[in-house]
Design a protein around this motif. Structure first.
Motif, PDB file in Angstrom:
ATOM      1  N   LYS A  14       0.811  -1.215   0.000  1.00  0.00           N
ATOM      2  CA  LYS A  14       0.000   0.000   0.000  1.00  0.00           C
ATOM      3  C   LYS A  14       0.847   1.270   0.000  1.00  0.00           C
ATOM      4  O   LYS A  14       0.386   2.328  -0.415  1.00  0.00           O
ATOM      5  CB  LYS A  14      -0.963  -0.011   1.184  1.00  0.00           C
ATOM      6  N   ASN A  15       2.099   1.140   0.451  1.00  0.00           N
ATOM      7  CA  ASN A  15       2.981   2.316   0.423  1.00  0.00           C
ATOM      8  C   ASN A  15       3.691   2.462  -0.914  1.00  0.00           C
ATOM      9  O   ASN A  15       4.548   3.322  -1.078  1.00  0.00           O
ATOM     10  CB  ASN A  15       4.004   2.251   1.564  1.00  0.00           C
ATOM     11  N   GLY A  16       3.359   1.593  -1.872  1.00  0.00           N
ATOM     12  CA  GLY A  16       3.931   1.673  -3.209  1.00  0.00           C
ATOM     13  C   GLY A  16       5.172   0.832  -3.415  1.00  0.00           C
ATOM     14  O   GLY A  16       5.624   0.661  -4.544  1.00  0.00           O
ATOM     15  N   GLN A  17       5.738   0.319  -2.336  1.00  0.00           N
ATOM     16  CA  GLN A  17       6.933  -0.516  -2.466  1.00  0.00           C
ATOM     17  C   GLN A  17       6.566  -1.901  -2.994  1.00  0.00           C
ATOM     18  O   GLN A  17       5.429  -2.358  -2.865  1.00  0.00           O
ATOM     19  CB  GLN A  17       7.640  -0.631  -1.115  1.00  0.00           C
ATOM     20  N   GLY A  18       7.561  -2.582  -3.565  1.00  0.00           N
ATOM     21  CA  GLY A  18       7.344  -3.922  -4.083  1.00  0.00           C
ATOM     22  C   GLY A  18       7.132  -4.938  -2.976  1.00  0.00           C
ATOM     23  O   GLY A  18       7.628  -4.778  -1.856  1.00  0.00           O
ATOM     24  N   SER A  19       6.404  -5.993  -3.294  1.00  0.00           N
ATOM     25  CA  SER A  19       6.111  -7.040  -2.307  1.00  0.00           C
ATOM     26  C   SER A  19       6.893  -8.328  -2.542  1.00  0.00           C
ATOM     27  O   SER A  19       6.913  -9.216  -1.687  1.00  0.00           O
ATOM     28  CB  SER A  19       4.616  -7.369  -2.339  1.00  0.00           C
ATOM     29  N   THR A  20       7.564  -8.460  -3.689  1.00  0.00           N
ATOM     30  CA  THR A  20       8.136  -9.742  -4.091  1.00  0.00           C
ATOM     31  C   THR A  20       9.191 -10.257  -3.125  1.00  0.00           C
ATOM     32  O   THR A  20       9.207 -11.463  -2.802  1.00  0.00           O
ATOM     33  CB  THR A  20       8.738  -9.634  -5.505  1.00  0.00           C
ATOM     34  N   ALA A  21      10.074  -9.397  -2.656  1.00  0.00           N
ATOM     35  CA  ALA A  21      11.134  -9.851  -1.756  1.00  0.00           C
ATOM     36  C   ALA A  21      10.547 -10.480  -0.499  1.00  0.00           C
ATOM     37  O   ALA A  21      11.036 -11.522  -0.018  1.00  0.00           O
ATOM     38  CB  ALA A  21      12.056  -8.686  -1.392  1.00  0.00           C
ATOM     39  N   LEU A  22       9.495  -9.868   0.041  1.00  0.00           N
ATOM     40  CA  LEU A  22       8.839 -10.427   1.233  1.00  0.00           C
ATOM     41  C   LEU A  22       8.219 -11.794   0.927  1.00  0.00           C
ATOM     42  O   LEU A  22       8.295 -12.717   1.746  1.00  0.00           O
ATOM     43  CB  LEU A  22       7.756  -9.474   1.728  1.00  0.00           C
ATOM     44  N   VAL A  23       7.608 -11.917  -0.243  1.00  0.00           N
ATOM     45  CA  VAL A  23       6.970 -13.183  -0.605  1.00  0.00           C
ATOM     46  C   VAL A  23       8.011 -14.284  -0.736  1.00  0.00           C
ATOM     47  O   VAL A  23       7.814 -15.411  -0.255  1.00  0.00           O
ATOM     48  CB  VAL A  23       6.175 -13.038  -1.917  1.00  0.00           C
ATOM     49  N   ILE A  24       9.122 -13.975  -1.369  1.00  0.00           N
ATOM     50  CA  ILE A  24      10.162 -14.990  -1.553  1.00  0.00           C
ATOM     51  C   ILE A  24      10.719 -15.447  -0.207  1.00  0.00           C
ATOM     52  O   ILE A  24      10.954 -16.648   0.015  1.00  0.00           O
ATOM     53  CB  ILE A  24      11.278 -14.450  -2.475  1.00  0.00           C
ATOM     54  N   GLU A  25      10.902 -14.512   0.721  1.00  0.00           N
ATOM     55  CA  GLU A  25      11.359 -14.903   2.058  1.00  0.00           C
ATOM     56  C   GLU A  25      10.336 -15.812   2.728  1.00  0.00           C
ATOM     57  O   GLU A  25      10.693 -16.789   3.384  1.00  0.00           O
ATOM     58  CB  GLU A  25      11.607 -13.661   2.915  1.00  0.00           C
ATOM     59  N   GLY A  26       9.062 -15.497   2.557  1.00  0.00           N
ATOM     60  CA  GLY A  26       8.017 -16.340   3.125  1.00  0.00           C
ATOM     61  C   GLY A  26       7.973 -17.713   2.486  1.00  0.00           C
ATOM     62  O   GLY A  26       7.774 -18.728   3.164  1.00  0.00           O
ATOM     63  N   LEU A  27       8.166 -17.759   1.157  1.00  0.00           N
ATOM     64  CA  LEU A  27       8.175 -19.051   0.467  1.00  0.00           C
ATOM     65  C   LEU A  27       9.297 -19.948   0.968  1.00  0.00           C
ATOM     66  O   LEU A  27       9.125 -21.167   1.121  1.00  0.00           O
ATOM     67  CB  LEU A  27       8.304 -18.835  -1.042  1.00  0.00           C
ATOM     68  N   LYS A  28      10.446 -19.362   1.237  1.00  0.00           N
ATOM     69  CA  LYS A  28      11.557 -20.162   1.767  1.00  0.00           C
ATOM     70  C   LYS A  28      11.163 -20.827   3.077  1.00  0.00           C
ATOM     71  O   LYS A  28      11.493 -21.996   3.331  1.00  0.00           O
ATOM     72  CB  LYS A  28      12.786 -19.269   1.965  1.00  0.00           C
ATOM     73  N   LYS A  29      10.438 -20.097   3.912  1.00  0.00           N
ATOM     74  CA  LYS A  29      10.000 -20.668   5.193  1.00  0.00           C
ATOM     75  C   LYS A  29       8.967 -21.768   4.972  1.00  0.00           C
ATOM     76  O   LYS A  29       8.987 -22.801   5.650  1.00  0.00           O
ATOM     77  CB  LYS A  29       9.425 -19.567   6.087  1.00  0.00           C
ATOM     78  N   LEU A  30       8.055 -21.537   4.023  1.00  0.00           N
ATOM     79  CA  LEU A  30       7.049 -22.555   3.724  1.00  0.00           C
ATOM     80  C   LEU A  30       7.679 -23.842   3.222  1.00  0.00           C
ATOM     81  O   LEU A  30       7.365 -24.939   3.693  1.00  0.00           O
ATOM     82  CB  LEU A  30       6.088 -22.044   2.659  1.00  0.00           C
ATOM     83  N   PHE A  31       8.579 -23.698   2.249  1.00  0.00           N
ATOM     84  CA  PHE A  31       9.169 -24.895   1.655  1.00  0.00           C
ATOM     85  C   PHE A  31      10.100 -25.625   2.618  1.00  0.00           C
ATOM     86  O   PHE A  31      10.318 -26.822   2.469  1.00  0.00           O
ATOM     87  CB  PHE A  31       9.882 -24.542   0.350  1.00  0.00           C
ATOM     88  N   ALA A  32      10.591 -24.930   3.621  1.00  0.00           N
ATOM     89  CA  ALA A  32      11.432 -25.580   4.631  1.00  0.00           C
ATOM     90  C   ALA A  32      10.631 -26.578   5.461  1.00  0.00           C
ATOM     91  O   ALA A  32      11.200 -27.508   6.034  1.00  0.00           O
ATOM     92  CB  ALA A  32      12.075 -24.533   5.530  1.00  0.00           C
ATOM     93  N   VAL A  33       9.298 -26.377   5.526  1.00  0.00           N
ATOM     94  CA  VAL A  33       8.452 -27.287   6.309  1.00  0.00           C
ATOM     95  C   VAL A  33       7.392 -27.930   5.410  1.00  0.00           C
ATOM     96  O   VAL A  33       6.324 -28.323   5.872  1.00  0.00           O
ATOM     97  CB  VAL A  33       7.785 -26.534   7.479  1.00  0.00           C
ATOM     98  N   LYS A  34       7.693 -28.055   4.144  1.00  0.00           N
ATOM     99  CA  LYS A  34       6.720 -28.528   3.155  1.00  0.00           C
ATOM    100  C   LYS A  34       6.078 -29.859   3.543  1.00  0.00           C
ATOM    101  O   LYS A  34       4.881 -30.062   3.357  1.00  0.00           O
ATOM    102  CB  LYS A  34       7.404 -28.661   1.798  1.00  0.00           C
ATOM    103  N   SER A  35       6.851 -30.759   4.096  1.00  0.00           N
ATOM    104  CA  SER A  35       6.332 -32.086   4.440  1.00  0.00           C
ATOM    105  C   SER A  35       5.292 -32.033   5.555  1.00  0.00           C
ATOM    106  O   SER A  35       4.551 -32.993   5.759  1.00  0.00           O
ATOM    107  CB  SER A  35       7.472 -33.015   4.843  1.00  0.00           C
ATOM    108  N   GLU A  36       5.243 -30.914   6.280  1.00  0.00           N
ATOM    109  CA  GLU A  36       4.305 -30.786   7.397  1.00  0.00           C
ATOM    110  C   GLU A  36       3.077 -29.958   7.026  1.00  0.00           C
ATOM    111  O   GLU A  36       2.227 -29.683   7.869  1.00  0.00           O
ATOM    112  CB  GLU A  36       5.016 -30.157   8.599  1.00  0.00           C
ATOM    113  N   LEU A  37       2.980 -29.566   5.772  1.00  0.00           N
ATOM    114  CA  LEU A  37       1.823 -28.834   5.269  1.00  0.00           C
ATOM    115  C   LEU A  37       0.994 -29.745   4.370  1.00  0.00           C
ATOM    116  O   LEU A  37       1.365 -30.896   4.128  1.00  0.00           O
ATOM    117  CB  LEU A  37       2.290 -27.606   4.477  1.00  0.00           C
ATOM    118  N   GLY A  38      -0.116 -29.217   3.882  1.00  0.00           N
ATOM    119  CA  GLY A  38      -0.859 -29.940   2.864  1.00  0.00           C
ATOM    120  C   GLY A  38      -0.143 -29.737   1.541  1.00  0.00           C
ATOM    121  O   GLY A  38       1.007 -30.131   1.384  1.00  0.00           O
ATOM    122  N   SER A  39      -0.783 -29.084   0.597  1.00  0.00           N
ATOM    123  CA  SER A  39      -0.133 -28.774  -0.674  1.00  0.00           C
ATOM    124  C   SER A  39       0.274 -27.306  -0.696  1.00  0.00           C
ATOM    125  O   SER A  39      -0.233 -26.491   0.076  1.00  0.00           O
ATOM    126  CB  SER A  39      -1.083 -29.061  -1.836  1.00  0.00           C
TER     127      SER A  39
END
Length: 435
Positions: free
Chosen positions: A205-230
């Motif tokens: 909302k402040n006009g800055q890009g969101s991609t870097a934050l998403v990629i950091e979040g994806l790294k955390k998700l994929f680190a525990v992928k086996s403990e999630l659904g899909s």
């Protein structure tokens, strides 16, 4: 691509390839001979015409139809109607609020609402909860409370609780990822490709890009992928961004289970629609060349078509809206579709009160409501998205021609790749047959 049709027999021919036929009602795929292709093109041959007539009239007892009764087994819950992004194509009021901002849903009102629907279900099957927003991870406490209650209420019953979330991926903190692990959540992360595209279409909302934050979040998700659904990576594409191939190349660096490519629900640009289908076909070609069927089936659209053809199971409804699915907005109003939120005329209930009269208009199969009986793709498509139709025509049951064209073109592509992947199983000469 050249197409020929006789009743429920449709034949496709890509440049330089042999023709392939599809039985629209029986969901059968077959290689056909040049002679049969020519007969479909109008060349007179009484013997082959008899073959076509026989195949067209055949009723295959192995084919089933996925019918939806009015039994609510899926609730999509807007746990918030606010967002920390301002996506350029947002169909939720332009800012995730649906025109009526609500910081968070009332858990106290939601739990009795959940009990109302759970008490109606037999002790079998699955009860699905989808968390959406706005951005649902702005209210993780509400997600946890709702999920824990559903787990408690289904414990001891032969009723499986399943959870899913659609998130913009910017709030995948350690604590939020732990929450998603706790409920074994299926996670769909919205990202439209690399930063050069995603930062433009999905800015903060402040006009800055969101991609870097998403990629950091994806790294955390994929680190525990086996403990999630899909885990799904989901992109929305508009006239301003039709770079599906580049998005696919970006997605493939992550070990996601599936990729979802969606044409913007409100974009009516014909040139962009044509570009979307071209890009999707190129994505399919890349996937097939690099990974065959396995890679193709990581793309949700192709997986759905392949699954329907493998099982020979007809679809009468594009989705369960108003039949098996209802939506709870952040004020506990009930709607048939997530995109109806904020539209008072589409409200079908409040709390534990559901208007049966309002749901009656969804009772018929969509392919009948939308007059799709003559479309060869009807049992693969299921009548199409009602909201997409309404955006173009003003009516949920008056078809959006662009949508139908995209669906048919991509289904032609899927059928041809299905044939390639099943080549050793399909042996046809001048007669009809089944895969």
């Amino acid at each position: 691509m050249e197409i020929r049709r006789q009743n429920d027999i449709i034949a496709f021919r890509a440049p330089g390839e042999l023709p392939v036929a599809f039985h629209a009602r029986n969901l059968e795929v077959a290689d056909i001979s040049e002679e049969l292709w020519n007969t479909l093109g109008g060349v007179e041959d009484s013997e082959l015409q008899s073959v076509l007539n026989e195949w067209n009239s055949e009723i295959n007892p192995a084919v089933t139809t996925h019918k939806l009764a009015r039994e609510i087994r899926s609730l999509t819950i807007n746990v918030t109607q606010i967002c920390n992004l301002k996506c350029t194509y947002c169909a939720a009021g332009g800012d995730g609020t649906y025109g009526a901002a609500q910081t968070k849903i009332s858990v106290e009102k939601t739990l009795p609402q959940l009990k109302f629907f759970l008490d109606k279900l037999p002790d079998s099957g699955t009860f699905r909860i989808g968390f959406i927003g706005g951005e649902p991870l702005l209210y993780p406490e509400g997600i946890r409370a709702i999920a824990n209650y559903v787990k408690l209420m289904t414990a001891g019953r032969n009723l499986r609780a399943q959870f899913a979330i659609v998130t913009n991926g910017t709030l995948l903190s350690d604590a939020n990822v732990e929450l998603l692990k706790e409920i074994n959540c299926n996670v769909s992360v919205s990202i439209d490709g690399a930063a050069e595209y995603n930062d433009i279409s999905r800015p903060m909302k402040n006009g800055q890009g969101s991609t870097a934050l998403v990629i950091e979040g994806l790294k955390k998700l994929f680190a525990v992928k086996s403990e999630l659904g899909s885990i799904t990576l989901h992109g929305v594409f508009t006239a301003q961004n039709m770079n599906l191939v580049k998005a696919y190349e970006f997605y493939r660096q992550f070990p996601a289970d599936t990729y979802e490519f969606t044409y913007s629900v409100s974009d009516l640009n014909q040139e962009a629609s044509d570009s979307f289908t071209r890009e999707m076909r190129e994505v399919a070609a890349i996937a097939y060349s690099q990974g065959g069927e396995e890679a193709l089936r990581k793309i949700n659209f192709f997986n759905r078509v392949f699954s329907a053809l493998d099982s020979q199971r007809r679809t009468e409804n594009f989705c369960g809206a108003g039949k098996s699915l209802l939506v709870v907005d952040a004020r506990n109003n009930l709607f048939s579709c997530p995109w109806d939120v904020g539209n008072a005329s589409e409200k079908v209930g409040q709390g534990s009160e559901v208007s049966e009269a309002a749901l009656d208009k969804y009772a018929q199969p969509l392919i009948e409501q939308n007059n799709c009986q003559s479309c060869w793709a009807r049992f693969l498509c299921g009548g199409g998205c009602m909201f997409v139709h309404k955006e173009a025509t003003g009516s949920k049951n008056q078809k959006n021609g662009q949508f139908c064209e995209r669906q048919r073109t991509l289904m032609e592509t899927a059928i041809l790749y299905f044939k390639k992947c099943r080549q050793t199983d399909i042996q046809k000469d001048s007669d009809y047959g089944k895969h």
